[in-house]
Design an enzyme around this catalytic site. Structure first.
Site, PDB file in Angstrom:
ATOM      1  N   PHE A  42      36.286   0.117-123.277  1.00  0.00           N
ATOM      2  CA  PHE A  42      37.390  -0.839-122.911  1.00  0.00           C
ATOM      3  C   PHE A  42      38.704  -0.621-123.468  1.00  0.00           C
ATOM      4  O   PHE A  42      39.569  -0.962-123.157  1.00  0.00           O
ATOM      5  CB  PHE A  42      36.915  -2.163-123.037  1.00  0.00           C
ATOM      6  CG  PHE A  42      35.670  -2.672-122.102  1.00  0.00           C
ATOM      7  CD1 PHE A  42      36.017  -2.653-120.802  1.00  0.00           C
ATOM      8  CD2 PHE A  42      34.511  -3.127-122.526  1.00  0.00           C
ATOM      9  CE1 PHE A  42      35.323  -3.269-119.766  1.00  0.00           C
ATOM     10  CE2 PHE A  42      33.395  -3.120-121.602  1.00  0.00           C
ATOM     11  CZ  PHE A  42      33.831  -3.568-120.468  1.00  0.00           C
ATOM     12  N   HIS A 126      26.443  -8.919-126.675  1.00  0.00           N
ATOM     13  CA  HIS A 126      27.299  -9.552-125.901  1.00  0.00           C
ATOM     14  C   HIS A 126      26.740  -9.983-124.477  1.00  0.00           C
ATOM     15  O   HIS A 126      27.492  -9.905-123.339  1.00  0.00           O
ATOM     16  CB  HIS A 126      28.511  -8.301-125.438  1.00  0.00           C
ATOM     17  CG  HIS A 126      29.192  -8.186-126.926  1.00  0.00           C
ATOM     18  ND1 HIS A 126      30.488  -7.257-126.940  1.00  0.00           N
ATOM     19  CD2 HIS A 126      29.215  -9.003-127.969  1.00  0.00           C
ATOM     20  CE1 HIS A 126      31.012  -7.506-128.109  1.00  0.00           C
ATOM     21  NE2 HIS A 126      30.216  -8.263-128.782  1.00  0.00           N
ATOM     22  N   CYS A 159      23.052 -18.237-105.168  1.00  0.00           N
ATOM     23  CA  CYS A 159      22.188 -19.058-105.568  1.00  0.00           C
ATOM     24  C   CYS A 159      21.247 -19.523-104.327  1.00  0.00           C
ATOM     25  O   CYS A 159      21.941 -20.148-103.499  1.00  0.00           O
ATOM     26  CB  CYS A 159      22.454 -20.483-106.511  1.00  0.00           C
ATOM     27  SG  CYS A 159      21.601 -21.532-106.752  1.00  0.00           S
ATOM     28  N   SER A 201      34.097   0.917-133.612  1.00  0.00           N
ATOM     29  CA  SER A 201      34.900   0.899-134.961  1.00  0.00           C
ATOM     30  C   SER A 201      34.989  -0.242-135.871  1.00  0.00           C
ATOM     31  O   SER A 201      35.858  -0.403-136.658  1.00  0.00           O
ATOM     32  CB  SER A 201      36.495   0.813-134.357  1.00  0.00           C
ATOM     33  OG  SER A 201      36.484   2.294-133.745  1.00  0.00           O
TER      34      SER A 201
END
Ligand SMILES: [Zn+2]
Length: 255
Positions: A42, A126, A159, A201
């Site tokens: 990203f 995440h 749904c 990182s």
């Protein structure tokens, strides 16, 4: 065996020794692990941010207004799992778990490639697209394969009760991280006597704090990343090239 071992090979052999001797080995992985499978980081050099609005794709407010934007964009990098290959990193981590060396894998990635590489105990801090749920109706669930088939056919997973688009259980901007996964990640990090920090990182919290838990509990940290991290000076070993290190570990496992 004529030629003397290269320094890098020696270092990888030393790393393999650490892995074999660890009592509780844990890995923490970030986007750098996925880029080897052709998934763009990203924020990296060829990052999604350069030509795609990731802030908008993963924005919860925006998703609620127009879920078709997320599904339109994510079709080509989340729901195309069949077109993606697990990299040598995913495969070796899966093998290390199968052989009982690796106890847990904490990941920031949402691409399901660790599972494709054979890992079972994957803690996705995440969130994950393996489940889709309704923001309105409790208990409505759709698994990845069913959702992916719809997305690939140009439809939205909906749904069955209220007809709204289902949301992947990925943590979007504006949402809280999954509490259970975080608790488990902290606990595994504290238990680890060796943590492999791979392709991250260490700038995004709370992922970045996981190796701190390991260090504070007296464990060791090995870092493999193509950019500097704030914990480089505290790592027992530090490598740049994920592909090279994991090809080396693969050779150690098979040789
Ligand atoms: Zn519903």
């Amino acid at each position: 065996m004529g030629a003397e071992m290269k320094t890098e090979d020696k270092n990888i052999a030393e790393l393999f020794g650490r892995i074999q001797n660890a009592k509780h080995l844990v890995a923490l992985t970030g986007a750098g692990v996925s880029t080897l499978s052709g998934i763009r980081d990203f924020r990296g050099k060829n990052g999604l941010y350069n030509d795609m609005d990731a802030e908008k794709i993963f924005d919860i407010e925006y998703f609620m207004q127009d879920p078709s934007f997320y599904y339109g964009q994510a079709g080509s990098f989340i729901y195309n799992i069949d077109e993606k290959e697990a990299s040598v990193v995913h495969l070796v981590l899966g093998e290390l778990e199968r052989r009982g060396f690796l106890k847990a894998l904490i990941t920031q990635n949402i691409d399901l490639l660790h599972q494709k590489g054979g890992s079972k105990n994957v803690i996705e801090i995440h969130g994950s697209p393996k489940t889709h749920y309704c923001l309105r109706c409790a208990g409505v669930r759709m698994d990845f394969d069913e959702a992916a088939a719809l997305v690939r056919a140009g439809e939205l997973p909906k749904c069955p009760k209220c007809g709204r688009a289902l949301k992947p259980a990925i943590t979007f901007f504006g949402e809280s991280l999954p509490a259970d996964a975080l608790r488990e990640a902290v606990s595994e990090s504290q238990d680890a006597d060796l943590m492999l920090v791979l392709g991250t990182s260490l700038t995004v919290y709370p992922a970045a704090s996981m190796p701190d838990y390991t260090l504070r509990s007296g464990g060791e940290v090995v870092i493999v990343n193509n950019m500097p991290t704030p914990l480089d000076h505290r790592a027992v070993q530090r490598f740049d090239d994920l592909g090279e290190v994991f090809e080396g570990l693969k050779a150690c496992l098979t040789g």
